[in-house]
Write a protein that holds these residues in place. Sequence first.
Motif, mmCIF file in Angstrom:
data_model
loop_
_atom_site.group_PDB
_atom_site.id
_atom_site.type_symbol
_atom_site.label_atom_id
_atom_site.label_comp_id
_atom_site.label_asym_id
_atom_site.label_seq_id
_atom_site.Cartn_x
_atom_site.Cartn_y
_atom_site.Cartn_z
ATOM 1 N N ARG A 96 39.254 35.853 52.187
ATOM 2 C CA ARG A 96 38.836 37.256 51.967
ATOM 3 C C ARG A 96 39.226 37.221 50.407
ATOM 4 O O ARG A 96 38.303 37.916 49.808
ATOM 5 N N VAL A 97 40.200 36.870 50.008
ATOM 6 C CA VAL A 97 40.299 37.035 48.399
ATOM 7 C C VAL A 97 39.424 36.150 47.453
ATOM 8 O O VAL A 97 38.742 36.606 46.559
ATOM 9 N N ALA A 98 39.154 35.094 47.960
ATOM 10 C CA ALA A 98 38.303 34.237 47.313
ATOM 11 C C ALA A 98 36.801 34.927 47.293
ATOM 12 O O ALA A 98 36.045 34.914 46.225
ATOM 13 N N THR A 99 36.219 35.160 48.615
ATOM 14 C CA THR A 99 35.094 36.036 48.570
ATOM 15 C C THR A 99 34.868 37.035 47.870
ATOM 16 O O THR A 99 33.644 37.433 47.280
ATOM 17 N N GLY A 100 35.942 37.843 47.847
ATOM 18 C CA GLY A 100 36.024 39.371 47.052
ATOM 19 C C GLY A 100 36.008 38.866 45.473
ATOM 20 O O GLY A 100 35.382 39.333 44.919
ATOM 21 N N ALA A 101 36.873 37.700 45.010
ATOM 22 C CA ALA A 101 36.736 37.612 43.740
ATOM 23 C C ALA A 101 35.366 36.882 43.176
ATOM 24 O O ALA A 101 34.954 37.268 41.962
ATOM 25 N N ALA A 102 34.642 36.061 44.052
ATOM 26 C CA ALA A 102 33.616 35.624 43.516
ATOM 27 C C ALA A 102 32.492 36.762 43.590
ATOM 28 O O ALA A 102 31.717 36.795 42.756
ATOM 29 N N SER A 103 32.358 37.503 44.616
ATOM 30 C CA SER A 103 31.498 38.780 44.595
ATOM 31 C C SER A 103 31.603 39.473 43.431
ATOM 32 O O SER A 103 30.844 39.826 42.917
ATOM 33 N N PHE A 105 33.087 38.390 40.390
ATOM 34 C CA PHE A 105 32.596 37.815 39.281
ATOM 35 C C PHE A 105 31.079 37.791 39.076
ATOM 36 O O PHE A 105 30.667 38.162 37.951
ATOM 37 N N LEU A 106 30.158 37.759 40.103
ATOM 38 C CA LEU A 106 28.660 37.457 40.020
ATOM 39 C C LEU A 106 28.421 39.126 39.573
ATOM 40 O O LEU A 106 27.173 39.043 38.836
ATOM 41 N N ASN A 107 29.105 39.986 40.257
ATOM 42 C CA ASN A 107 28.522 41.434 39.544
ATOM 43 C C ASN A 107 28.717 41.695 38.175
ATOM 44 O O ASN A 107 28.059 42.399 37.601
ATOM 45 N N VAL A 108 30.011 41.605 37.656
ATOM 46 C CA VAL A 108 30.521 41.919 36.336
ATOM 47 C C VAL A 108 30.357 41.119 35.387
ATOM 48 O O VAL A 108 30.492 41.572 34.010
ATOM 49 N N TRP A 109 30.169 39.465 35.647
ATOM 50 C CA TRP A 109 30.335 38.719 34.368
ATOM 51 C C TRP A 109 29.063 38.812 33.453
ATOM 52 O O TRP A 109 29.198 38.580 32.254
ATOM 53 N N GLY A 110 27.934 39.276 34.035
ATOM 54 C CA GLY A 110 26.741 39.555 33.090
ATOM 55 C C GLY A 110 27.109 40.501 31.894
ATOM 56 O O GLY A 110 26.742 40.135 30.783
ATOM 57 N N PRO A 126 30.863 48.781 43.555
ATOM 58 C CA PRO A 126 30.679 48.162 44.764
ATOM 59 C C PRO A 126 31.880 47.040 45.437
ATOM 60 O O PRO A 126 32.321 47.216 46.363
ATOM 61 N N PRO A 127 31.925 45.911 44.502
ATOM 62 C CA PRO A 127 32.806 44.643 45.141
ATOM 63 C C PRO A 127 34.379 45.520 45.368
ATOM 64 O O PRO A 127 35.056 45.024 46.297
ATOM 65 N N LEU A 128 34.734 46.334 44.393
ATOM 66 C CA LEU A 128 35.938 46.884 44.319
ATOM 67 C C LEU A 128 36.073 47.661 45.679
ATOM 68 O O LEU A 128 37.364 47.472 46.336
ATOM 69 N N LEU A 129 35.305 48.725 45.949
ATOM 70 C CA LEU A 129 35.168 49.335 47.418
ATOM 71 C C LEU A 129 35.081 48.630 48.630
ATOM 72 O O LEU A 129 35.876 48.952 49.298
ATOM 73 N N LEU A 130 34.425 47.613 48.537
ATOM 74 C CA LEU A 130 34.642 46.898 49.561
ATOM 75 C C LEU A 130 35.802 45.756 49.704
ATOM 76 O O LEU A 130 36.131 45.684 50.980
#
Length: 389
Positions: A96-103, A105-110, A126-130
Amino acid sequence: MAAVEMTAQELAEFEQRVRRSERLLSGGTWVIAAGMVIYSMLTATPFVAAHTPDGWELTAPVLPIVVDSAFIISLRLDAALSAMGAGGGLAPWLLRVATGAASTFLNVWGSVEKADWTGVGVHIVPPLLLVLTAEAGPAYRRRLVQKLDSARRVRRAVEARETQQRRADDERRRAERQQEEERREARRAAEQEREDRREESRRAHELKLAQITAPPAPPARTSPTPEAPQAPHPPAPEAAQQLHQAQQAALLARVQNGRSAIPHPAPEAAPAEVIPEPAVSAPAAPAPRPVSVHAAVSAPVSRVTARVEDQPEPEAQPDPEPEAVPLTKEELDRLTDEQVVARLRYGWQQGWTTRQAGDHAGRSHVTANNYFKKFKAEQDDKEAVAAAR
């Protein structure tokens, strides 16, 4: 906090509220997850495509979809375990932590590459709420499950206590009914015993009155026996004396009347001197002068013998019925059921009490009473059938 006791209806309503809360939590989680996946594809796909070799730009949406799918799977499985009151352990937490961190990263790193901090804040929502929903959802479910289990345990304890109380009440009522039945049976037996004693006393009194007021029994009839003829006996001294006195009075009366003819005694009688004696039963007469009589009249006194009249021979008494004959205890023990019933029926027909009939048949007065009721019912049935005819 101690659980509050609930009735069955209150517990059912509480379960419905818990199920509605779980459905609300699950529905909200799916809405957030769907919105996050759509928004992540729109945000992360350009970032992934910018870092993808030329010619492979079309594969850019695959990575956000895979990451978000893994994240959603970890959330749903954790929710299912929480609903059952269990935890997944370390591995599900890492997933759960890994998938949340990856989501995230993909949303904010750009936006981080462009130093667009406003974009970072916008794309992290969105990822933070999820993630937060994924962490709070199991906590909510565990709490609801705990409250529901606590309410159910309290309700089971209440039901067990009520069941035990009902059983105790049933046992007490059963014991009270049994005691009441025993007391009623004891009163019935005592009343029956008193009735039997009164009946025996009444019959004994009637028997005593019958013995007192009964006429004397007639003499036993015997067959007449011919008597041998008996020779005449000489008269008794009293009879002879009275006869002499009468003859003397007759002779004196004839002498006074001037009769010269004096009857001579019978030739077979011996002469005897008659001495006058005072008459006892003859009427008083003037005392005559002493006269010597040289003849006395004597007559033999015949004795009348009465013979017994011819009487009819006594009738032969019939043999008593077998059920009327008293038996010993050993003989009573050897009786068959038919013989016992016959002896009880005989006692009922004679008007005996149940105790007398029971002793006569070798059974208890309770058994005799039951058979008396049966005999009475049979008699009533016969009378009803006869009346119907």
